[in-house]
Design an enzyme around this catalytic site. Structure first.
Site, mmCIF file in Angstrom:
data_model
loop_
_atom_site.group_PDB
_atom_site.id
_atom_site.type_symbol
_atom_site.label_atom_id
_atom_site.label_comp_id
_atom_site.label_asym_id
_atom_site.label_seq_id
_atom_site.Cartn_x
_atom_site.Cartn_y
_atom_site.Cartn_z
ATOM 1 N N LYS A 135 0.858 -1.192 0.000
ATOM 2 C CA LYS A 135 0.000 0.000 0.000
ATOM 3 C C LYS A 135 0.888 1.234 0.000
ATOM 4 O O LYS A 135 1.186 1.814 1.055
ATOM 5 C CB LYS A 135 -0.906 -0.062 1.238
ATOM 6 C CG LYS A 135 -2.165 0.758 1.074
ATOM 7 C CD LYS A 135 -3.214 0.327 2.065
ATOM 8 C CE LYS A 135 -4.382 1.268 2.086
ATOM 9 N NZ LYS A 135 -5.116 1.363 0.840
ATOM 10 N N GLU A 158 -7.554 -6.216 -9.791
ATOM 11 C CA GLU A 158 -8.439 -5.600 -8.801
ATOM 12 C C GLU A 158 -8.871 -4.245 -9.316
ATOM 13 O O GLU A 158 -8.513 -3.836 -10.425
ATOM 14 C CB GLU A 158 -7.745 -5.486 -7.446
ATOM 15 C CG GLU A 158 -6.553 -4.563 -7.433
ATOM 16 C CD GLU A 158 -5.986 -4.321 -6.027
ATOM 17 O OE1 GLU A 158 -6.723 -4.477 -5.043
ATOM 18 O OE2 GLU A 158 -4.807 -3.944 -5.932
HETATM 19 N N1 PLP Z 1 -6.925 -2.836 -3.018
HETATM 20 C C1 PLP Z 1 -6.465 -1.589 -2.990
HETATM 21 C C2 PLP Z 1 -5.665 -1.106 -4.137
HETATM 22 C C3 PLP Z 1 -6.750 -0.774 -1.884
HETATM 23 O O1 PLP Z 1 -6.304 0.479 -1.838
HETATM 24 C C4 PLP Z 1 -7.511 -1.283 -0.838
HETATM 25 C C5 PLP Z 1 -7.779 -0.468 0.344
HETATM 26 O O2 PLP Z 1 -7.127 -0.525 1.336
HETATM 27 C C6 PLP Z 1 -7.966 -2.586 -0.909
HETATM 28 C C7 PLP Z 1 -7.662 -3.342 -2.024
HETATM 29 C C8 PLP Z 1 -8.779 -3.163 0.191
HETATM 30 O O3 PLP Z 1 -7.967 -3.499 1.272
HETATM 31 P P1 PLP Z 1 -8.568 -3.514 2.734
HETATM 32 O O4 PLP Z 1 -9.746 -4.392 2.697
HETATM 33 O O5 PLP Z 1 -7.471 -4.058 3.567
HETATM 34 O O6 PLP Z 1 -8.910 -2.126 3.054
HETATM 35 C C1 COI Z 2 -9.087 1.882 2.109
HETATM 36 O O1 COI Z 2 -10.009 1.202 1.693
HETATM 37 O O2 COI Z 2 -8.865 2.031 3.311
HETATM 38 C C2 COI Z 2 -8.162 2.548 1.209
HETATM 39 O O3 COI Z 2 -7.114 2.939 1.639
HETATM 40 C C3 COI Z 2 -8.524 2.761 -0.204
HETATM 41 C C4 COI Z 2 -8.342 4.192 -0.566
HETATM 42 C C5 COI Z 2 -8.264 4.329 -2.027
HETATM 43 C C6 COI Z 2 -9.408 5.042 0.021
#
Ligand code: PLP
Ligand code: COI
Length: 343
Positions: A185, A221
């Site tokens: 991330k 994704e």
């Molecule tokens: N994929 C991307 C590119 C993201 O920015 C996020 C957000 O955090 C996710 C997937 C979903 O991850 P999570 O469920 O851990 O928030």
């Molecule tokens: C999240 O889902 O927490 C993220 O960081 C995604 C972002 C693009 C808002």
């Protein structure tokens, strides 16, 4: 303490300045104790590695108020570990898990008047940020780091909430390549996605689903969230790929689908043609929660999953179960909620 005067039920997913954030600096081989800061600005060397060479990683997690007024954060330990993975990939100093959790708890306690009331659908979004701050001109990792955590009350990422939205499969542009940083991330991945989303929005879509950069044959994704589909025989399928972010929401949904809803879960490479055989599709993430996909457009053809604004039954069940656990309406039998004492 009284809650902040906000229109909780209509909050967008946007930045709201809260009362405090917390900071820790890594200098001379150690992390400083957490400092509480009132300003929402930071002072940086203009040569800081985060600014020029993208030595920056972040997280996103949510805090929920329960019906009884208690407060919990969802799977914070997982976010702490993911930030460590991101840090390792960009040769940054890892933030110890304890420090990460302490910072999250502290920022919630300091900003408790911004925790959206139970039942409004809004949440307190927590954004941890790790920055390389040493001044450098050569492309080299920083020696010093700033770890900060701020909070902002938010509504759903897509303002439509649980309404199905039109997506397209992006056939040319990419956000991440094999061997790169798509699985962590870091800001650069999002910078790379901005033009793609803008182009898709001009064409009337809400977002895109990317294809893998190596073969253009497999689903990756969406820009801000993972992709999942429900097959016509009720299986939950979701791409396995080295160029997507391992989503904590998706991991939770896979677990609930299998253990609570008795569904078969397939986490494997998903060929793009499979979109023709899905009954439901959606994207999932902390911010997006579950966002149902109304239709997917690919090679000029549009495959529609929702004829109306009604959400498919499996997506709805998963959404209801996940969000009910998060707000404490359903027992947290997997221990995902960490209570935060805000008295
Ligand atoms: N994929 C991307 C590119 C993201 O920015 C996020 C957000 O955090 C996710 C997937 C979903 O991850 P999570 O469920 O851990 O928030
Ligand atoms: C999240 O889902 O927490 C993220 O960081 C995604 C972002 C693009 C808002």
């Amino acid at each position: 303490m009284d809650k902040a005067n906000l229109d909780w039920s209509n909050l967008p997913f946007g930045y709201v300045k809260t009362d405090f954030h917390v900071e820790s600096y890594y200098k001379d081989g150690k992390w400083s104790s957490l400092q509480t800061m009132e300003k929402d600005t930071i002072e940086l060397s203009m040569a800081a590695t985060c600014l020029h060479y993208g030595q920056e990683a972040f997280e996103g997690l949510k805090v929920f108020e329960h019906k009884d007024g208690t407060v919990s954060v969802f799977r914070v330990d997982e976010n702490a570990l993911r930030l460590q993975r991101s840090a390792r990939k960009l040769v940054m100093q890892e933030v110890p898990q304890d420090l990460f959790i302490e910072a999250v708890e502290k920022v919630v306690q300091l900003n408790k008047r911004f925790i959206p009331p139970y039942g409004t659908g809004a949440t307190l979004y927590i954004r941890p940020l790790l920055l390389g701050i040493s001044g450098r001109l050569g492309v080299q990792p920083s020696e010093e780091y700033l770890f900060l955590v701020f909070a902002s009350p938010v509504g759903p990422y897509f303002k439509e909430g649980l309404k199905p939205l039109k997506f397209k499969i992006e056939e040319k542009m990419k956000r991440a390549a094999p061997g790169g940083t798509g699985d962590v991330k870091v800001g650069g991945n999002y910078a790379a996605s901005l033009r793609v989303t803008r182009q898709a929005q001009k064409e009337g879509f809400k977002e895109v689903v990317y294809l893998d950069a190596a073969t253009n044959q497999y689903l990756d994704e969406s820009g801000p969230a993972n992709f999942f589909g429900i097959t016509k025989d009720g299986k939950y399928i979701t791409p396995k790929s080295e160029t997507i972010l391992p989503s904590i929401t998706n991991k939770s949904l896979m677990h609930l689908a299998e253990h609570d809803l008795g569904m078969t879960v397939e986490n494997r490479p998903v060929r793009v043609e499979e979109i023709h055989h899905l009954a439901e599709a959606g994207c999932c993430g902390t911010a997006a929660v579950i966002t149902p996909i109304k239709s997917l457009t690919y090679q000029g053809e549009t495959i529609t999953y929702c004829e109306t604004d009604e959400v498919g039954p499996y997506s709805k069940k998963l959404y209801d179960l996940l969000t009910s656990i998060q707000v404490g309406d359903v027992p947290d039998k997997y221990g995902w909620n960490r209570k935060i004492d805000i008295r």
